[in-house]
Write an enzyme that holds these catalytic residues in place. Structure first.
Site, PDB file in Angstrom:
ATOM      1  N   ASP A   1      46.906  64.877  36.107  1.00 35.06           N
ATOM      2  CA  ASP A   1      46.722  66.302  36.438  1.00 35.06           C
ATOM      3  C   ASP A   1      45.377  66.569  37.093  1.00 35.06           C
ATOM      4  OD1 ASP A   1      48.481  67.585  33.492  1.00 35.06           O
ATOM      5  OD2 ASP A   1      49.151  66.672  35.355  1.00 35.06           O
TER       6      ASP A   1
ATOM      7  N   CYS B   1      60.901  68.869  39.983  1.00 36.48           N
ATOM      8  CA  CYS B   1      60.028  69.861  40.613  1.00 36.48           C
ATOM      9  C   CYS B   1      59.353  69.129  41.773  1.00 36.48           C
ATOM     10  CB  CYS B   1      59.017  70.394  39.608  1.00 36.48           C
ATOM     11  SG  CYS B   1      57.900  69.123  39.058  1.00 36.48           S
TER      12      CYS B   1
ATOM     13  N   ARG C   1      50.224  79.858  36.894  1.00 32.50           N
ATOM     14  CA  ARG C   1      50.990  79.174  35.849  1.00 32.50           C
ATOM     15  C   ARG C   1      50.060  78.461  34.874  1.00 32.50           C
ATOM     16  NH1 ARG C   1      54.191  74.535  37.734  1.00 32.50           N
ATOM     17  NH2 ARG C   1      54.015  74.208  35.511  1.00 32.50           N
TER      18      ARG C   1
ATOM     19  N   ARG D   1      61.404  64.021  37.488  1.00 30.64           N
ATOM     20  CA  ARG D   1      61.209  64.428  36.088  1.00 30.64           C
ATOM     21  C   ARG D   1      62.447  64.108  35.222  1.00 30.64           C
ATOM     22  NH1 ARG D   1      56.846  68.111  36.349  1.00 30.64           N
ATOM     23  NH2 ARG D   1      56.452  67.573  34.190  1.00 30.64           N
TER      24      ARG D   1
ATOM     25  N   LYS E   1      47.225  74.799  28.014  1.00 35.47           N
ATOM     26  CA  LYS E   1      48.601  75.203  28.367  1.00 35.47           C
ATOM     27  C   LYS E   1      49.591  74.188  27.806  1.00 35.47           C
ATOM     28  CE  LYS E   1      50.302  73.980  32.570  1.00 35.47           C
ATOM     29  NZ  LYS E   1      51.572  73.242  32.603  1.00 35.47           N
ATOM     30  N   ASN E   2      49.328  72.893  28.003  1.00 37.02           N
ATOM     31  CA  ASN E   2      50.311  71.870  27.644  1.00 37.02           C
ATOM     32  C   ASN E   2      50.360  71.598  26.151  1.00 37.02           C
ATOM     33  OD1 ASN E   2      51.030  71.791  30.256  1.00 37.02           O
ATOM     34  ND2 ASN E   2      49.988  69.881  30.742  1.00 37.02           N
TER      35      ASN E   2
HETATM   36  C1  EPZ Z   1      53.564  66.432  30.732  1.00 36.98           C
HETATM   37  O1  EPZ Z   1      54.732  66.423  31.519  1.00 36.98           O
HETATM   38  C2  EPZ Z   1      52.727  67.599  31.254  1.00 36.98           C
HETATM   39  N1  EPZ Z   1      53.485  68.852  31.094  1.00 36.98           N
HETATM   40  C3  EPZ Z   1      52.382  67.365  32.726  1.00 36.98           C
HETATM   41  O2  EPZ Z   1      51.535  68.418  33.134  1.00 36.98           O
HETATM   42  C4  EPZ Z   1      51.603  66.051  32.839  1.00 36.98           C
HETATM   43  O3  EPZ Z   1      51.327  65.805  34.194  1.00 36.98           O
HETATM   44  C5  EPZ Z   1      52.467  64.922  32.262  1.00 36.98           C
HETATM   45  O4  EPZ Z   1      52.805  65.226  30.883  1.00 36.98           O
HETATM   46  C6  EPZ Z   1      51.747  63.568  32.281  1.00 36.98           C
HETATM   47  O5  EPZ Z   1      50.563  63.654  31.559  1.00 36.98           O
HETATM   48  C7  EPZ Z   1      53.538  69.437  29.883  1.00 36.98           C
HETATM   49  O6  EPZ Z   1      53.003  68.945  28.906  1.00 36.98           O
HETATM   50  C8  EPZ Z   1      54.309  70.727  29.809  1.00 36.98           C
HETATM   51  P1  EPZ Z   1      55.974  62.624  31.097  1.00 36.98           P
HETATM   52  P2  EPZ Z   1      55.987  65.458  31.072  1.00 36.98           P
HETATM   53  O7  EPZ Z   1      57.277  62.783  30.381  1.00 36.98           O
HETATM   54  O8  EPZ Z   1      56.102  65.449  29.594  1.00 36.98           O
HETATM   55  C9  EPZ Z   1      58.640  59.505  33.391  1.00 36.98           C
HETATM   56  C10 EPZ Z   1      50.793  70.145  34.530  1.00 36.98           C
HETATM   57  O9  EPZ Z   1      50.372  70.172  35.686  1.00 36.98           O
HETATM   58  N2  EPZ Z   1      59.692  59.882  32.420  1.00 36.98           N
HETATM   59  O10 EPZ Z   1      54.832  61.981  30.371  1.00 36.98           O
HETATM   60  O11 EPZ Z   1      57.189  65.852  31.864  1.00 36.98           O
HETATM   61  C11 EPZ Z   1      58.424  60.629  34.398  1.00 36.98           C
HETATM   62  O12 EPZ Z   1      59.299  60.457  35.502  1.00 36.98           O
HETATM   63  C12 EPZ Z   1      52.004  69.289  34.171  1.00 36.98           C
HETATM   64  O13 EPZ Z   1      50.300  70.779  33.565  1.00 36.98           O
HETATM   65  C13 EPZ Z   1      60.883  59.141  32.382  1.00 36.98           C
HETATM   66  O14 EPZ Z   1      61.059  58.188  33.140  1.00 36.98           O
HETATM   67  O15 EPZ Z   1      55.461  64.056  31.593  1.00 36.98           O
HETATM   68  C14 EPZ Z   1      57.014  60.453  34.841  1.00 36.98           C
HETATM   69  O16 EPZ Z   1      56.960  59.506  35.889  1.00 36.98           O
HETATM   70  C15 EPZ Z   1      52.544  68.571  35.382  1.00 36.98           C
HETATM   71  N3  EPZ Z   1      61.855  59.501  31.494  1.00 36.98           N
HETATM   72  C16 EPZ Z   1      56.317  59.829  33.614  1.00 36.98           C
HETATM   73  O17 EPZ Z   1      57.362  59.418  32.725  1.00 36.98           O
HETATM   74  C17 EPZ Z   1      61.696  60.557  30.635  1.00 36.98           C
HETATM   75  O18 EPZ Z   1      62.618  60.842  29.835  1.00 36.98           O
HETATM   76  C18 EPZ Z   1      55.437  60.800  32.868  1.00 36.98           C
HETATM   77  O19 EPZ Z   1      56.233  61.887  32.486  1.00 36.98           O
HETATM   78  C19 EPZ Z   1      60.495  61.304  30.686  1.00 36.98           C
HETATM   79  C20 EPZ Z   1      59.499  60.944  31.588  1.00 36.98           C
END
Ligand code: EPZ
Length: 445
Positions: free
Chosen positions: A308, A117, A400, A122, A23-24
């Protein structure tokens, strides 16, 4: 509330399960198709509501998509507007991935701010700061992120970016934006997830010049335009890990494929440490669940233990022999499954993002509600382990991210069935048809 999954407890899993496309990965590959006017053919795309929503968003931009089972033909030559409608974005955070491609290809983009969410706020500051470093002017007004290339130039400028945290989404946004920029971009402290490597592979097939994806410093040399290609989505390592954990939790033996074993290293080594026997052969993993020892895990960016799979692994640890400690370091609010697991009879003490678990002999089935995609999977695993029956609500989360989850569990021998009340029967008709067709397929295999 109009539908639930009824799960009979103390189940066992037998046989083989087919893992769907990730999915991701599929979500970001869909966004990347905006970078070319030529046709993109994506194979092994999972049929999920998140994917349906992303399709909707692209159609709204004028993209033509044709789905044939798990193959998706995408034609972006008639993109008309560069603005994403609010209601569509609110339904899917991943729609924010469109900002990079729209900005770098059309010089402007208007994308609603993705909401938080239930797993965390996020933030998207890393996306915004990186795009600004590439020469974008960004304004956020009434919840809309309005981006355009500074000085009315028609190309972003390559530059050196260092991420504060290895954000998956920010790394993907900036790779896509840099792919058509002028000159070289480097991204330091880049996320290394397999889904990012899959994106870079597809972009390079389209003519991009990206080096060292999967390492902590990625190099992108901007090109003038990107062409079409055919690309097969990698297997979903999170779905694969979910089934491995379900097998360990029920002391079952199953085979999962296709997988890319090194995408699951952190998970398989923890399952081995906890007492399961794991054998890897090519693109399949066979697990033989035996006794379950308590082991500690701490989530981390890839190649560490994936956030995850934290909730599913917590469900496994509830019935382990001995104690375990689960530390969630990525998201601030991803422990919502703990309270329900305790209601089922687990012994978990939660202190902020650290769960201290004392394994118990058994947990008991009850009515359960999932609050996000992965806690839903965790609670279903708990229902399968539990004594007695459970009814699981909150299926919209499950649909989802897991393609035919209950069908795959049923084929593996779990007594699980989706109960509707009248009014929703029609909505889900396609699901039932797919079920009958797929059951034949699985039974034959
Ligand atoms: C991706 O989300 C995945 N979603 C998530 O999967 C997954 O849990 C996550 O990566 C971590 O591996 C998709 O790929 C669609 P991040 P993403 O940006 O990109 C902080 C699922 O269940 N952060 O790596 O949103 C944030 O707060 C979903 O399939 C900032 O501070 O994750 C978090 O604590 C849930 N500033 C950490 O980084 C930013 O601009 C990781 O977030 C962006 C993120």
């Amino acid at each position: 509330e109009s539908q639930n999954l009824k799960v009979i407890g103390q189940g066992k899993l037998y046989g083989k399960v087919e893992i769907s496309g990730a999915k991701n990965s599929a979500l970001v590959l869909l966004a990347a198709s905006l970078l070319t006017n030529e046709k993109i053919i994506l194979e092994n795309v999972p049929r999920l509501t998140d994917i349906d929503k992303m399709e909707n968003i692209l159609e709204n931009l004028g993209v033509n998509l044709v789905f044939k089972k798990n193959k998706l033909e995408i034609d972006s030559k008639n993109i008309s507007i560069k603005e994403l409608p609010n209601e569509l974005v609110n339904g899917l955070r991943a729609s924010f991935f469109c900002i990079g491609p729209l900005l770098t290809k059309f010089g402007e983009a208007k994308v609603p701010l993705p909401g938080g969410c239930n797993i965390g706020s996020r933030p998207i500051d890393e996306h915004i700061n990186g795009l600004k470093a590439l020469g974008a002017e960004i304004l956020i007004e009434e919840g809309i992120v309005k981006a355009k290339i500074k000085g009315n130039k028609n190309k972003l400028n390559g530059t050196n970016i260092k991420l504060k945290c290895p954000s998956v989404g920010a790394t993907e946004t900036l790779i896509m934006a840099a792919s058509l920029a002028e000159g070289r971009t480097t991204i330091e402290n880049a996320a290394r997830e397999p889904e990012i490597q899959d994106l870079c592979q597809m972009l390079n097939k389209m003519g991009a010049k990206i080096y060292d994806s999967g390492k902590e410093k990625i190099i992108i040399d901007g090109v003038n335009n990107l062409g079409g290609c055919t690309h097969k989505v990698i297997p979903d390592r999170i779905e694969a890990g979910t089934f491995l954990i379900a097998a360990a939790a029920t002391s079952s033996s199953i085979k999962i494929s296709p997988v890319i074993p090194n995408h699951l290293e952190a998970v398989t080594s923890k399952l081995k440490e906890s007492g399961s026997k794991i054998t890897i052969k090519g693109n399949s993993i066979t697990i033989k669940g035996k006794e379950i020892k308590g082991v500690d895990i701490e989530t981390a960016p890839f190649p560490g233990f994936p956030t995850d799979l934290q909730a599913p692994f917590t469900a496994l640890m509830t019935i382990a022999n001995g104690e375990s400690k689960i530390t969630e370091t990525i998201f601030e609010n991803r422990m919502s499954h703990i309270s329900l697991l305790n209601k089922m009879g687990a012994k978990i003490k939660l202190n902020k993002n650290v769960a201290y678990i004392k394994g118990v002999k058994a947990i008991k089935g009850m009515d359960l509600v999932g609050s996000d995609l992965r806690s839903s999977a965790a609670l279903i695993i708990a229902g399968i382990i539990a004594k007695g029956n459970s009814k699981f609500y909150g299926l919209e989360h499950l649909d989802r991210g897991y393609e035919n989850f209950e069908l795959k569990l049923k084929i593996l021998g779990i007594s699980i069935k989706r109960e509707f009340n009248k009014k929703t029967f029609t909505e889900k008709k396609y699901k039932l048809e797919a079920e009958s067709e797929d059951i034949q397929k699985f039974r034959v295999a």
